[in-house]
Structures are given as C-alpha cells and as structure tokens.
Design a protein around this motif. Structure first.
Motif, PDB file in Angstrom:
ATOM      1  N   ILE A  44       1.022  -1.316  -0.011  1.00  0.00           N
ATOM      2  CA  ILE A  44      -0.061   0.016  -0.030  1.00  0.00           C
ATOM      3  C   ILE A  44       0.960   1.279   0.011  1.00  0.00           C
ATOM      4  N   SER A  45       1.777   1.344   0.937  1.00  0.00           N
ATOM      5  CA  SER A  45       2.888   2.600   0.862  1.00  0.00           C
ATOM      6  C   SER A  45       3.518   2.613  -0.612  1.00  0.00           C
ATOM      7  N   GLN A  46       3.796   1.444  -1.277  1.00  0.00           N
ATOM      8  CA  GLN A  46       4.462   1.522  -2.491  1.00  0.00           C
ATOM      9  C   GLN A  46       3.245   2.113  -3.728  1.00  0.00           C
ATOM     10  N   TYR A  48       1.140   4.408  -3.138  1.00  0.00           N
ATOM     11  CA  TYR A  48       0.939   5.677  -2.953  1.00  0.00           C
ATOM     12  C   TYR A  48       2.275   6.393  -3.333  1.00  0.00           C
ATOM     13  N   LYS A  49       3.471   5.737  -3.355  1.00  0.00           N
ATOM     14  CA  LYS A  49       4.884   6.257  -3.708  1.00  0.00           C
ATOM     15  C   LYS A  49       4.656   6.479  -5.031  1.00  0.00           C
ATOM     16  N   ILE A  50       4.209   5.260  -5.874  1.00  0.00           N
ATOM     17  CA  ILE A  50       3.936   5.326  -7.416  1.00  0.00           C
ATOM     18  C   ILE A  50       3.000   6.605  -7.785  1.00  0.00           C
ATOM     19  N   ASN A  51       2.095   6.749  -7.025  1.00  0.00           N
ATOM     20  CA  ASN A  51       1.250   7.721  -7.507  1.00  0.00           C
ATOM     21  C   ASN A  51       2.009   9.289  -7.027  1.00  0.00           C
ATOM     22  N   GLU A  52       2.688   9.297  -6.180  1.00  0.00           N
ATOM     23  CA  GLU A  52       3.316  10.500  -5.883  1.00  0.00           C
ATOM     24  C   GLU A  52       4.422  10.623  -6.861  1.00  0.00           C
ATOM     25  N   ASN A  53       5.249   9.660  -7.433  1.00  0.00           N
ATOM     26  CA  ASN A  53       6.072   9.733  -8.367  1.00  0.00           C
ATOM     27  C   ASN A  53       5.394  10.110  -9.882  1.00  0.00           C
ATOM     28  N   CYS A  54       4.259   9.806 -10.004  1.00  0.00           N
ATOM     29  CA  CYS A  54       3.553  10.077 -11.040  1.00  0.00           C
ATOM     30  C   CYS A  54       2.645  11.500 -11.051  1.00  0.00           C
ATOM     31  N   GLN A  55       3.147  12.244 -10.153  1.00  0.00           N
ATOM     32  CA  GLN A  55       2.337  13.403  -9.817  1.00  0.00           C
ATOM     33  C   GLN A  55       0.878  13.614  -9.773  1.00  0.00           C
ATOM     34  N   GLN A  56       0.448  12.439  -9.186  1.00  0.00           N
ATOM     35  CA  GLN A  56      -1.055  12.251  -9.251  1.00  0.00           C
ATOM     36  C   GLN A  56      -1.638  11.992 -10.564  1.00  0.00           C
ATOM     37  N   ASP A  57      -1.019  11.553 -11.525  1.00  0.00           N
ATOM     38  CA  ASP A  57      -1.553  11.574 -13.082  1.00  0.00           C
ATOM     39  C   ASP A  57      -2.260  10.328 -13.068  1.00  0.00           C
ATOM     40  N   SER A 128      -8.152 -10.565   1.631  1.00  0.00           N
ATOM     41  CA  SER A 128      -7.046 -11.255   0.908  1.00  0.00           C
ATOM     42  C   SER A 128      -6.195  -9.868   0.544  1.00  0.00           C
ATOM     43  N   ILE A 129      -4.946 -10.051   0.301  1.00  0.00           N
ATOM     44  CA  ILE A 129      -4.219  -8.943   0.134  1.00  0.00           C
ATOM     45  C   ILE A 129      -4.143  -8.303  -1.408  1.00  0.00           C
ATOM     46  N   ALA A 130      -4.634  -9.215  -2.176  1.00  0.00           N
ATOM     47  CA  ALA A 130      -4.894  -8.851  -3.553  1.00  0.00           C
ATOM     48  C   ALA A 130      -5.913  -7.808  -3.743  1.00  0.00           C
ATOM     49  N   ARG A 131      -7.211  -8.327  -2.960  1.00  0.00           N
ATOM     50  CA  ARG A 131      -8.164  -7.571  -3.029  1.00  0.00           C
ATOM     51  C   ARG A 131      -8.098  -6.431  -2.241  1.00  0.00           C
ATOM     52  N   VAL A 132      -7.551  -6.215  -1.028  1.00  0.00           N
ATOM     53  CA  VAL A 132      -7.163  -4.845  -0.253  1.00  0.00           C
ATOM     54  C   VAL A 132      -6.364  -4.024  -1.242  1.00  0.00           C
ATOM     55  N   ILE A 133      -5.314  -4.369  -1.776  1.00  0.00           N
ATOM     56  CA  ILE A 133      -4.342  -3.586  -2.621  1.00  0.00           C
ATOM     57  C   ILE A 133      -5.243  -3.005  -3.846  1.00  0.00           C
ATOM     58  N   LEU A 134      -6.143  -3.917  -4.318  1.00  0.00           N
ATOM     59  CA  LEU A 134      -7.049  -3.461  -5.583  1.00  0.00           C
ATOM     60  C   LEU A 134      -7.873  -2.421  -5.068  1.00  0.00           C
ATOM     61  N   ILE A 135      -8.467  -2.441  -3.913  1.00  0.00           N
ATOM     62  CA  ILE A 135      -9.449  -1.452  -3.486  1.00  0.00           C
ATOM     63  C   ILE A 135      -8.854  -0.249  -3.131  1.00  0.00           C
ATOM     64  N   THR A 136      -7.314  -0.280  -2.772  1.00  0.00           N
ATOM     65  CA  THR A 136      -6.628   1.004  -2.473  1.00  0.00           C
ATOM     66  C   THR A 136      -6.278   1.400  -3.879  1.00  0.00           C
ATOM     67  N   PHE A 137      -6.033   0.579  -4.750  1.00  0.00           N
ATOM     68  CA  PHE A 137      -5.585   1.430  -6.223  1.00  0.00           C
ATOM     69  C   PHE A 137      -6.715   1.875  -6.650  1.00  0.00           C
ATOM     70  N   GLN A 138      -7.955   1.424  -6.551  1.00  0.00           N
ATOM     71  CA  GLN A 138      -9.283   1.984  -7.110  1.00  0.00           C
ATOM     72  C   GLN A 138      -9.476   3.409  -6.288  1.00  0.00           C
TER      73      GLN A 138
END
Length: 368
Positions: A44-46, A48-57, A128-138
C-alpha cells in the motif's frame, strides 16, 4: 486415578512432542500473519509512492501500478477509458485460468475508467492481500481524477483573472491612443512637434508590442453564433501563412458557418504543427464538401505519438511544448461542439503519419 497415571505416562513419553509441535505451528502462523501484514502495509505504501512519483496523474498511475498489482496477485487488468473525448483500451497481463472478477468504474466529468481486474479465487476473500491492494488502487485512481478536475477548475479561474488583466491592458492602450490624439491636436510649434515625434519613436513600438500580445489572447466566441459564407480553403491558407507553415491544399468549399468560430478552430489545430513540427514539412490538407457535411483532413509525418500521446491529445492544460498552454485542441473540440462538429485524431504506424480530421454537418443557407 488410573487415567491420571496414564496421562502422566503419555505426557512423559510422547505428549511433550505434540505440545512442542503445536507451539511451533502457532509461532509459524504468527510469523506468517506478521509477514502478510508487513507485506500488505509495504504494498500500500508503494502504491502511494508510485502515485506521488507520477504526480497524481491518473493515466500514468494506471500504467506504473501494474507490476505491483501483478506481484500482489492480480493476474490481468483491463480498462476502457474515455479521456476528454478520446476512447481507448488498456490491457495488462493475461490469464486463461478460472479467476475471480473484481470490477469498478471511476468517473469524473470527461474522465472515465471502467476497470476489470482478474484475481485468483483466493483473492475473492475480502481480507486477501490482492483484493485490499486493488481496493486501495481504486481509491487512489478516484482521488487522482478528482484532483485533475480541481486543477482544471483552478486553471480556468486563473484564465478568468488573466482575462481581467487583458481587459486592463486594452484600457491602458486605449488611454494611450486618446492621450496621443489630444497632444497631436494641440501641437502647433515645430519644436513641440519634434519632441512629440521623439517620444513616439520610443513609446509606440513598445505599445504596439503590448497590443499585439494582448490581442492574441482576447478571442472569445460570441454567445450568438452568426453564420456567413466562408471559403474554407482561403481561411486555412491565411492561417498557414501567418504561422509560416508549408502546406498543399486540395479541394475547396464555400460553407455557411460562423466565421470567427471556424477561424479559431483551425488556428488551434494548425498551431500544433507550428509548436511540434520542425517547420520544414509540407502539410497535406484536403477539403471536401458533401451534401450535408464538411470534412477537412490535415496530414502530418512529423507529429508522432512519442511527442504527443494520443490519449493526451485533447486533455486540457497538458502540453510538452514550452510555448503552449495545452488548450488548443481542447478548445477546438469544445468550439466545434457548438455547431455539432467534431475533430478526431488518427495515427498510421505503417507510413508514420498522423491525421487530424474536422467534420461539420452543414445545411443550405436558405434552410437555416
């Protein structure tokens, strides 16, 4: 008392081993859940870091997040995207196995993602980890769309304030001309006339430059569109000359449409060839008038998708040109909507050419 004695004998012989084994299992389970928790927190931290590096694009975040989603248990990710009028599909990964489908839609105004994610059946569990991460991605994707919309609104407000500045500049130029007129009318002596001429030599070029810069930003389409007869070939040729472009124009058409609106549409489209081309290319422009439609095609072999990705083509305030604001094509499309017209972009990878096409329904002037 015999059963107590039997239990003591069992514990003293084999029971200690079972107790030890149970303890080991509990420790392993505790370590496993601890590892899963840390893994989830890190993933989850990664994100948010990816999103920050993408400048919230949102578009860039969607692409850059896939490796992490895949490692977390997402087997395939698909999205049907509508991005400021451009529709396209993004596909990541592939699977032929029986999987669990998690689908969602993230939409804000002219931006829409219709997403389908395929997980293993273990991902069906809410924890499940996959579903929690996917919800965070959403959630992050939805936040990016909302942020983009707020940025557009802020930029529009800035443009409104800039328009006030332009109006103030026009007022200053008008006052300068009025003052100059008053001075000219009152001058009689030759000496005073010479002094005025010297002052004008210093001030007029500066004011002319301010006027040119100001007038280039003052166009606003009329609230009531006034149709008139226009020769499209002649209009495009004038724009081509002003922008110092080279073009071959085939075909012509006289149409009954709003002149100022059409002028602004083709200015905004052709400005892209000035900003992104080398200036040496000869544009191929084809004008065709049918019974009920005007079609204008502008073909280029220099504007590539590497310079301007197709999904970004009509996105407002997105540009990789130092001289532009990223509004030209967006405004062209918005202006054409007022007369039920459309501008589209196509790229031919075989012959390395790109094509803008403007399509406008037309009617006979007598029937309007």
């Amino acid at each position: 008392m015999e059963w107590i004695q039997a239990a003591i004998e069992f514990l003293s012989s084999e029971g200690w081993f079972l107790i030890l084994l149970l303890g080991i299992v509990l420790v392993v389970l505790a370590l496993y859940f601890r590892y899963q928790t840390l893994k989830l927190r890190h993933s989850i931290s990664q994100l948010y870091k990816i999103n920050e590096n993408c400048q919230q694009d949102a578009l860039e975040f969607f692409h850059q997040s896939w490796p992490l989603l895949n490692r977390s248990g997402c087997l395939e990710l698909e999205a049907n995207v509508n991005w400021f009028g451009e529709t396209f599909k993004i596909s990541k990964g592939s699977t032929l196995d029986q999987t669990y489908l998690y689908a969602f839609t993230a939409s804000v105004d002219d931006m829409k993602f219709k997403v389908s994610a395929y997980l293993s059946y273990s991902g069906q569990q809410p924890e499940s980890i996959a579903r929690v991460i996917l919800i965070t991605f959403q959630h992050i994707l939805e936040q990016d769309l909302m942020l983009k919309q707020s940025q557009i609104l802020i930029s529009q407000k800035r443009l409104e304030r800039y328009q006030l500045f332009v109006q103030h500049e026009i007022k200053n130029i008008a006052q300068f001309l009025q003052l100059l007129s008053d001075q000219v009318q009152t001058i009689e002596a030759e000496e005073a006339c010479n002094k005025l001429m010297n002052r004008l030599k210093a001030s007029v070029p500066f004011m002319a430059q301010r006027a040119k810069r100001t007038l280039s930003q003052t166009y606003q389409p009329s609230q009531v569109l006034q149709n008139e007869w226009i020769n499209i070939e002649s209009m495009i040729l004038d724009i081509v000359k002003v922008n110092a472009l080279a073009a071959q124009i085939k075909g012509e058409a006289n149409v009954y449409l709003p002149r100022e609106l059409m002028l602004e549409v083709f200015k905004n489209i052709l400005n892209n060839f000035r900003d992104h081309g080398s200036g040496n290319e000869v544009l191929k422009i084809r004008v065709k008038k049918q019974a009920d439609e005007l079609s204008v095609q502008i073909e280029s072999s220099e504007i590539s998708l590497q310079q301007v990705p197709i999904e970004r083509m009509f996105e407002p305030f997105w540009t990789n040109s130092e001289s532009g604001m990223g509004l030209g094509l967006f405004l062209a499309r918005e202006l054409l909507k007022q007369i039920d017209g459309l501008v589209t972009f196509r790229s031919n990878t075989e012959n390395q050419t790109s094509l803008f096409e403007v399509s406008i329904p037309i009617k006979d002037a007598l029937n309007q």
